[in-house]
Design an enzyme around this catalytic site. Sequence first.
Site, PDB file in Angstrom:
ATOM      1  N   HIS A  81       0.815  -1.217   0.000  1.00  0.00           N
ATOM      2  CA  HIS A  81       0.000   0.000   0.000  1.00  0.00           C
ATOM      3  C   HIS A  81       0.847   1.266   0.000  1.00  0.00           C
ATOM      4  CE1 HIS A  81       0.351  -0.041   4.530  1.00  0.00           C
ATOM      5  NE2 HIS A  81       0.236   1.264   4.374  1.00  0.00           N
ATOM      6  N   ASP A 135       0.229  -7.699   1.797  1.00  0.00           N
ATOM      7  CA  ASP A 135       0.645  -6.294   1.686  1.00  0.00           C
ATOM      8  C   ASP A 135       2.164  -6.178   1.551  1.00  0.00           C
ATOM      9  OD1 ASP A 135       0.482  -3.544   1.651  1.00  0.00           O
ATOM     10  OD2 ASP A 135       0.180  -3.338   3.814  1.00  0.00           O
ATOM     11  N   SER A 219       4.374   2.519   8.257  1.00  0.00           N
ATOM     12  CA  SER A 219       3.981   1.487   7.307  1.00  0.00           C
ATOM     13  C   SER A 219       5.158   1.071   6.433  1.00  0.00           C
ATOM     14  CB  SER A 219       2.846   1.994   6.415  1.00  0.00           C
ATOM     15  OG  SER A 219       1.639   2.062   7.118  1.00  0.00           O
TER      16      SER A 219
END
Length: 256
Positions: A81, A135, A219
């Site tokens: 992402h 992810d 992230s």
Amino acid sequence: MQNSPRSTRPVATGALAAVTLAAAAVVATGPAQAVVGGTEAAPGAYPWLAAIGTPAFAMRPAGQFCAGALIAPDQVITAAHCAVPAQQTPEALTATFGRDDLSATGGITVGIKSIRIDPRFRVSIFDSDLTYHHDLAVLTLAEPVPVTPVAVTTPRGDTGTVVGWGATTDGDWANSRLHTVTVPLAADTDCVTAYGTEFDAGEAFCAGSPTADTGEFDSGGPLLVDGKLAGITSWGKGSAQPGYPGVYARVASTTF
């Protein structure tokens, strides 16, 4: 992990404009993370850790909005992402190594030549928040860096270590210092209790507590077990929220 809503957008042109807006969208729409409850990392402790960003994302030190880990001299693994918005314009991204304080200079900054996304990557919803599955993405650097890559392992034991330049409190966009904290590894059953069918133990695991967690702008960064890379910071409900540990993409099974 989760990202907080954002309204400000920097002015840029061309590919940088597209990636800047996309980076801001990543921050605005998905789960973000920051190291909560941690301490500043020892200088030079994580030479393989990459700050991923774009020069046009001026709202953050060094344009950083995600992190990643060097797994080969010219390859960085991060969260899908983080990378999807720049898949068509990889040259707009940079990876910076060896800079514990992003507001300083030094270290090694290299461009990104290409981006490979796990073909199984998908996005869904949990309680109005975006969630990510498989992810993972690999960024190929424009040139190799003279840094020893991090070794990869499977999550095991009771605790892991998370590292990142992210927010240390909700809404903190200014932190530029690298932080680290020890987090408890959660049982898969606890993850199912928290997230139901949005959690899949085949591709992710959970870690964190109300006093130790990742947060916004973490992230794509690493969760380490015995100094080796076991997971990539992916998503979660809030940061350090009771009953909702962070979700990390498993790295050892990466085959894309």
